[in-house]
Design an enzyme around this catalytic site. Structure first.
Site, PDB file in Angstrom:
ATOM      1  CG  ASP A 201       1.067  19.454  -7.244  1.00 16.23           C
ATOM      2  OD1 ASP A 201       1.203  20.613  -7.865  1.00 16.23           O
ATOM      3  OD2 ASP A 201       2.330  18.875  -6.958  1.00 16.23           O
ATOM      4  CD  GLU A 243       0.265  21.276 -11.989  1.00 13.72           C
ATOM      5  OE1 GLU A 243       1.081  22.303 -12.231  1.00 13.72           O
ATOM      6  OE2 GLU A 243       0.823  20.389 -11.230  1.00 13.72           O
TER       7      GLU A 243
HETATM    8  C1  BGC Z   1       2.940  23.159  -8.580  1.00 15.41           C
HETATM    9  C2  BGC Z   1       4.168  23.955  -8.280  1.00 15.41           C
HETATM   10  C3  BGC Z   1       4.977  22.962  -7.467  1.00 15.41           C
HETATM   11  C4  BGC Z   1       5.193  21.833  -8.251  1.00 15.41           C
HETATM   12  C5  BGC Z   1       5.727  20.521  -7.233  1.00 15.41           C
HETATM   13  C6  BGC Z   1       3.361  21.994  -9.354  1.00 15.41           C
HETATM   14  O1  BGC Z   1       2.999  21.935 -10.413  1.00 15.41           O
HETATM   15  O2  BGC Z   1       1.871  24.040  -9.210  1.00 15.41           O
HETATM   16  O3  BGC Z   1       4.010  25.105  -7.544  1.00 15.41           O
HETATM   17  O4  BGC Z   1       6.345  23.500  -7.502  1.00 15.41           O
HETATM   18  O5  BGC Z   1       3.879  21.019  -8.810  1.00 15.41           O
HETATM   19  O6  BGC Z   1       4.833  20.258  -6.191  1.00 15.41           O
END
Ligand code: BGC
Length: 532
Positions: A201, A243
């Site tokens: 993440d 991500e």
């Molecule tokens: C996740 C979100 C989250 C954020 C903070 C992201 O990019 O996909 O859902 O709120 O990270 O953890």
């Protein structure tokens, strides 16, 4: 697929465990519920599921605010339930990846509690503190609808702490070697339980440096390489999925020399698919594909139409963003931060032709596709719910009360109206050969049969018509000609001579000859395999 790594031509499926299936009537989905539904995922043809965070959490950010990295929130079950899920999934050849939230914890995490209450605590330096809120001014605010600064004053600590997301999610200090070590331990713990990898993440934000936008810093790559080396050493075959909501040239370094992430989401292609469908022209998709640099052979993009967040418009120009809002968010409640909080089916007017076409692009463009739970049946959303909860409503299994999701009181309102469970549900679609579910299932099956789709090769074909996206996907002797008519009118296309000839129409399963000219119905698509 021969000797290719498993993830290169895998079909992924994203699940909110809380919203998927409740097994104990407490109104919240759980791991056992998900295990009960693995047969469904196998029927669809899914190779790997990604489950959103299930760790203990105050749920200020739906679990992305973690209070304990080594446990499971009892609402979802326990570690044995997870092991059971993993082995039941593996028995069906389905892999499972989890979220690894490196960047921040919840403010309820004992590390933060210790850090804020004692300046001399060893945990103080686990977070990023400052006496002023004037540092790192060039870092943007991500949750613009809820946050006004990346710094929040903490009364107890007598200092400001740094956070890129909600102020209840303090950022960890990756300059502290202990933090780096802690997160490797977290990774080890879950990998030892048998999971197949992580969706990592929010990785661009791990470090802060004055005078930069605090994204994609070299230090971040150094750390992520360590994480990868650790995985390669102890857990080969497991993957790291990145991500990083960035342009492709900025995601490229996250693949390193094939020694950082195995996979990375391709964010910018997603809004451009919606642009293409609305404009009835493919140039925006073509442009971003041209802008996408090659990646190492052992890496793969991960493409998607929707996910659990808002449809992000961070990777488009200001003008394009306004246009997308005009087109796709006519009701102000649909806007969230720099995006749109709607699901796939309502975005595409629940028009079956557009839904199939969007999926045709998803399954034939380069990258491994990921489906957001419920989009395979065309589930709706609920704009009455706060923030992103509107797209995280209970899965619509059947038309019984509460959609067959729970016998108890559901944690959330369900979708109302024409895309609610009374009309849109799994039970009515699985056995209906004409359903959206069956179309998606067919696409998945065809995609998985052909190595060309997992390869990185893509060549645009000049069909002399801006409304029809035509391209070649190829691997070895397997060559596909893909045609997608993005417009609401029939289109005439010219196929260049080198691509004319005899093909197998994969959907109709019959031979067809592609000659010079071809007329193509509105919103239609063809997947053609070249006869060799
Ligand atoms: C996740 C979100 C989250 C954020 C903070 C992201 O990019 O996909 O859902 O709120 O990270 O953890």
């Amino acid at each position: 697929m021969n000797n290719e790594p498993w993830y290169k031509n895998a079909v992924f499926y994203e699940i909110s465990v809380r919203a998927f299936k409740d097994s104990n009537s407490d109104g919240r989905g759980d791991l056992r519920g998900l295990t009960e539904k693995l047969d469904y995922l196998q029927t669809l043809g899914v190779d790997c599921i990604w489950i959103m965070p299930i760790y203990p959490s105050p749920l200020n950010d739906d679990g992305y605010d973690i209070a304990d990295y080594y446990n499971i929130d009892p609402a979802y079950g326990n570690l044995d339930d997870l092991k059971e899920l993993i082995s039941a999934a593996h028995a069906r050849n389905i892999r499972l990846v989890m979220d690894l939230v490196l960047n921040h914890t919840s403010d309820a995490h004992p590390w933060f509690q210790a850090a804020r209450s004692d300046k001399n605590s060893p945990y103080r330096d686990y977070y990023v503190w400052s006496d002023t809120d004037q540092k790192y001014k060039d870092a943007r605010i991500i949750f613009v609808d809820t946050e006004t600064s990346n710094w929040t004053w903490d009364e107890q600590a007598g200092q400001y702490f740094w956070h890129r997301f909600y102020s209840s999610q303090p950022d960890l200090n990756f300059d502290n070697p202990k933090v780096q070590e802690e997160m490797l331990n977290v990774a080890r713990f879950w990998l030892d339980l048998g999971i197949d990898g992580f969706r990592a993440d929010a990785v661009p934000y791990l470090f802060e440096r004055e005078g930069t936008n605090c994204e994609n810093l070299p230090e971040t790559h150094v750390y992520l390489k360590k994480l990868r080396a650790f995985m390669d050493q102890h857990y080969p075959e497991r993957i790291l999925l990145c991500e990083a909501n960035q342009y492709p040239e900025d995601v490229r370094p996250y693949f390193g020399d094939g020694d950082q992430f195995h996979m990375g989401f391709h964010f910018p292609i997603m809004p451009r698919i919606y642009m293409a469908l609305k404009k009835g022209r493919f140039e925006d998709v073509a442009e971003i594909m041209r802008r996408t640099p090659p990646i190492p052979e052992n890496c793969q993009w991960c493409t998607f139409l929707r996910n659990h967040d808002e449809l992000t418009l961070e990777m488009v120009t200001e003008e394009e963003r306004q246009w997308m809002w005009e087109q796709y968010a006519p009701d102000p409640r649909m806007k969230l931060n720099l995006g749109i909080r709607r699901r796939l089916a309502p975005l595409l007017d629940n028009d079956r032709r557009k839904l199939e076409l969007a999926n045709s692009l998803l399954f034939t463009l380069p990258g491994a596709p990921i489906i957001y739970y419920g989009d395979e049946i065309g589930m709706g959303d609920n704009l009455d719910l706060f923030d992103r909860n509107g797209v995280r409503t209970p899965m619509q299994w059947d038309d019984s009360p509460n959609a067959g999701f729970t016998d108890g009181t559901p944690f959330s309102e369900l979708v109302k109206g024409r895309l609610g469970y009374q009309r849109i549900n799994v039970a009515s679609q699985v056995n209906d050969p004409d359903s959206l579910f069956r179309s998606v299932k067919r696409m998945i099956a065809l995609r998985k049969k052909h190595e060309a789709f997992g390869s990185s090769s893509m060549e645009w074909v000049d069909a002399g018509n801006p409304h029809v996206a035509a391209y070649i996907r190829q691997h070895g002797a397997d060559t596909m000609l893909i045609l997608n008519n993005l417009s609401d009118a029939a289109q005439c296309i010219r196929i260049p001579q080198e691509h004319q000839g005899s093909y197998l129409d994969l959907f109709a399963a019959h031979q067809t000859t592609i000659a010079n000219e071809l007329t193509f119905p509105p919103y239609s698509y063809l997947w053609l395999q070249k006869h060799t």
